[in-house]
Scaffold this motif. Structure first.
Motif, short mmCIF file in Angstrom:
data_model
loop_
_atom_site.label_atom_id
_atom_site.label_comp_id
_atom_site.label_asym_id
_atom_site.label_seq_id
_atom_site.Cartn_x
_atom_site.Cartn_y
_atom_site.Cartn_z
N LEU A 220 37.42 -12.06 9.96
CA LEU A 220 36.01 -11.81 10.18
C LEU A 220 35.20 -12.11 8.93
N HIS A 221 35.74 -11.73 7.76
CA HIS A 221 35.04 -12.01 6.50
C HIS A 221 34.96 -13.52 6.26
N HIS A 222 36.01 -14.25 6.64
CA HIS A 222 35.99 -15.71 6.51
C HIS A 222 34.91 -16.31 7.39
N LEU A 223 34.74 -15.74 8.59
CA LEU A 223 33.73 -16.26 9.51
C LEU A 223 32.33 -15.90 9.08
N LEU A 224 32.16 -14.71 8.49
CA LEU A 224 30.84 -14.21 8.12
C LEU A 224 30.86 -13.75 6.66
N PRO A 225 31.01 -14.67 5.70
CA PRO A 225 31.17 -14.27 4.30
C PRO A 225 29.96 -13.57 3.71
N ALA A 226 28.78 -13.77 4.27
CA ALA A 226 27.58 -13.13 3.74
C ALA A 226 27.33 -11.76 4.34
N GLU A 227 28.10 -11.37 5.35
CA GLU A 227 27.90 -10.10 6.04
C GLU A 227 28.46 -8.96 5.19
N ARG A 228 27.57 -8.16 4.60
CA ARG A 228 27.99 -7.11 3.68
C ARG A 228 28.77 -6.00 4.37
N GLN A 229 28.46 -5.74 5.63
CA GLN A 229 29.20 -4.74 6.38
C GLN A 229 30.68 -5.11 6.46
N VAL A 230 30.97 -6.38 6.72
CA VAL A 230 32.35 -6.85 6.82
C VAL A 230 33.02 -6.79 5.46
N ALA A 231 32.31 -7.18 4.41
CA ALA A 231 32.88 -7.12 3.06
C ALA A 231 33.24 -5.68 2.70
N GLN A 269 45.57 -5.60 -4.65
CA GLN A 269 44.67 -5.17 -3.59
C GLN A 269 43.49 -4.38 -4.16
N VAL A 270 43.75 -3.56 -5.17
CA VAL A 270 42.67 -2.80 -5.80
C VAL A 270 41.64 -3.76 -6.40
N GLU A 271 42.12 -4.78 -7.09
CA GLU A 271 41.20 -5.73 -7.72
C GLU A 271 40.40 -6.51 -6.68
N GLU A 272 41.08 -6.95 -5.62
CA GLU A 272 40.37 -7.68 -4.58
C GLU A 272 39.36 -6.78 -3.87
N GLY A 273 39.79 -5.55 -3.56
CA GLY A 273 38.90 -4.62 -2.89
C GLY A 273 37.70 -4.27 -3.74
N THR A 274 37.89 -4.11 -5.04
CA THR A 274 36.78 -3.79 -5.95
C THR A 274 35.78 -4.94 -6.00
N ALA A 275 36.26 -6.17 -6.02
CA ALA A 275 35.36 -7.33 -6.03
C ALA A 275 34.56 -7.40 -4.74
N LEU A 276 35.20 -7.16 -3.61
CA LEU A 276 34.49 -7.15 -2.33
C LEU A 276 33.46 -6.03 -2.29
N LEU A 277 33.82 -4.89 -2.88
CA LEU A 277 32.91 -3.75 -2.89
C LEU A 277 31.63 -4.08 -3.65
N ALA A 278 31.76 -4.80 -4.76
CA ALA A 278 30.58 -5.18 -5.53
C ALA A 278 29.62 -6.01 -4.67
N HIS A 279 30.18 -6.90 -3.85
CA HIS A 279 29.35 -7.70 -2.94
C HIS A 279 28.73 -6.80 -1.87
N ALA A 280 29.53 -5.88 -1.32
CA ALA A 280 29.05 -5.02 -0.23
C ALA A 280 27.93 -4.08 -0.68
N LEU A 281 27.95 -3.70 -1.95
CA LEU A 281 26.95 -2.76 -2.47
C LEU A 281 25.69 -3.45 -2.97
N GLY A 282 25.71 -4.77 -3.04
CA GLY A 282 24.56 -5.49 -3.57
C GLY A 282 23.57 -5.87 -2.49
N GLY A 283 22.31 -5.95 -2.89
CA GLY A 283 21.31 -6.51 -1.98
C GLY A 283 20.78 -5.61 -0.91
N GLY A 284 20.54 -4.34 -1.19
CA GLY A 284 19.94 -3.47 -0.19
C GLY A 284 20.77 -2.25 0.11
N GLU A 285 20.39 -1.56 1.20
CA GLU A 285 21.08 -0.33 1.58
C GLU A 285 22.53 -0.63 1.94
#
Length: 414
Positions: A220-231, A269-285
């Motif tokens: 799903l993340h591959h299909l919608l890389p900009a979708e912060r909910q999925v990240a 996995q911690v490092e990958e998850g932390t990087a995704l979290l930074a994207h998910a927390l950016g750009g709004g609520e």
């Protein structure tokens, strides 16, 4: 050879694939489920005599599909089934060789099918857990914190709506994906939860459910890389699942987070998850999955249990409660509060949520009370709470842990 165990293993790993393949024959989700179940029943009867086939999934798909064709031939079911489910993908255009399938994972495709917008959200999620994951109705009910009879009725209503309204299920186009992603994320979250802490059975973890949820969230993340909910969702899965190897000892006994060997945690996995979290927390609520992932990240960043930043964790639960209130979030916040401010504060916070009807049959509430009472040396009250937790707990590994704690407490009363 443990043939019964082989069938159980095939059910865990191949149920969704068998249902998805049979849907292409029946074009009716209800009938596909029945035929898939018949195939597993046939395996229990046949495999002890002829042996487990080299390709169990292929055998099960063949039996289920043949059973579906027999049913359709012997009845007028095809008149009913044909309009119900459109399973063909959109015809390929001139760029088909360059454009990957919209939903390349069969199981994820079936998830999207169940998450049709014509169904209510709770029906979408419940139907997917039942059809895609093969969870028993009782386990689906536990995921929703409702009675089994209530969930059975909910599933029946969803299937009747599919049949009566002839809902045209289709693989979503790329343009339809964003509108459907919320329900799919909720489904994957519940699938992951049901695998991470199995509601029943002897194993603490149903690895096949966890792995399926992670794999589908990646797709799903591959299909919608900009979708912060999925990240945020994928970040949550990776950060929580990173602890898997440390959650049980060599004998399969549950190990609490406080006692886990953090050297066994998957740092990749911690490092990958932390990087995704930074994207998910950016750009709004942030979405609630990102906030939950942030809680998991706080645990992952602490080198020891004693170094855990409970102030930050309680604050993150406050954010969850303010924006996405639920009895389970209140319970988790109460536990975090007790770990920060002491067991008396934890008990007071638990007492404040104890009257929630949704938590009436929730064993974790009783287990949390028992632990705080044990820490205070209130042995008789702790024993009663552990006994209550055991009544409400169906998972074998969790029961074994609670039984040991109960024995320890009873030893103090002698």
């Amino acid at each position: 050879m443990d043939v019964h165990g082989e069938v159980e293993a095939a059910h865990r790993s191949d149920w969704a694939a068998v249902v998805a393949a049979t849907v292409r024959v029946t074009r009716d989700l209800d009938l596909a489920e029945e035929c898939a179940q018949d195939a597993f029943t046939k395996a229990l009867e046949t495999w002890p005599r002829v042996g487990v086939p080299d390709r169990p999934r292929g055998w099960l798909v063949t039996v289920a599909s043949n059973r579906a064709r027999d049913v359709l031939r012997r009845s007028a079911a095809w008149r009913r089934a044909l309009p119900l489910l459109v399973v063909d993908d959109v015809a390929p255009g001139p760029d088909a060789l360059e454009e990957p399938p919209v939903v390349p994972d069969d199981t994820l495709r079936l998830v999207f099918t169940c998450c049709h917008p014509a169904l209510a959200r709770d029906a979408q999620v419940a139907l997917t857990l039942r059809l895609v994951c093969g969870l028993a109705t009782a386990d689906v009910a536990r995921a929703f914190l409702v009675r089994e009879a209530t969930m059975a009725a909910r599933l029946t209503r969803a299937k009747k709506k599919i049949a009566a309204a002839r809902i045209p299920y289709r693989v979503p186009s790329r343009e339809d994906l964003p509108a459907r992603v919320g329900a799919v994320c909720e489904v994957l979250h519940l699938v992951f939860t049901a695998g991470h802490a199995a509601p029943s059975g002897e194993r603490l973890v149903r690895a096949e459910l966890v792995d399926a949820a992670v794999r589908q969230a990646r797709t799903l993340h591959h299909l919608l890389p900009a979708e912060r909910q999925v990240a945020g969702l994928l970040a949550l899965f990776l950060l929580v699942d990173a602890r898997r190897a440390a959650r049980e000892d060599d004998d399969g006994r549950l190990v609490l987070l406080a006692d886990q060997d953090r050297g066994l945690w998957r740092r990749d996995q911690v490092e990958e998850g932390t990087a995704l979290l930074a994207h998910a927390l950016g750009g709004g609520e942030p979405h609630r999955y990102a906030v939950e992932a942030a809680i998991a990240a706080v645990h992952a960043e602490a080198p020891t249990w004693e170094d855990t930043d409970w102030d930050e964790i309680v604050g993150l639960y406050d954010v969850l409660l303010a924006r996405w209130p639920s009895p389970v979030v209140e319970l988790n916040r109460a536990v975090a509060l007790g770990l920060r401010d002491g067991p008396r504060a934890g008990l007071a916070a638990l007492d404040a949520v104890a009257g929630e009807p949704a938590l009436a049959g929730y064993g974790y509430l009783s287990a949390a009370r028992a632990d705080f009472l044990r820490r205070l040396g209130l042995w008789a009250a702790a024993r009663a709470a552990y006994e209550e937790a055991l009544v409400l707990t169906a998972n074998g590994a969790e029961r074994q842990f609670l039984e040991q704690r109960l024995r320890d407490v009873e030893g103090r009363l002698v």
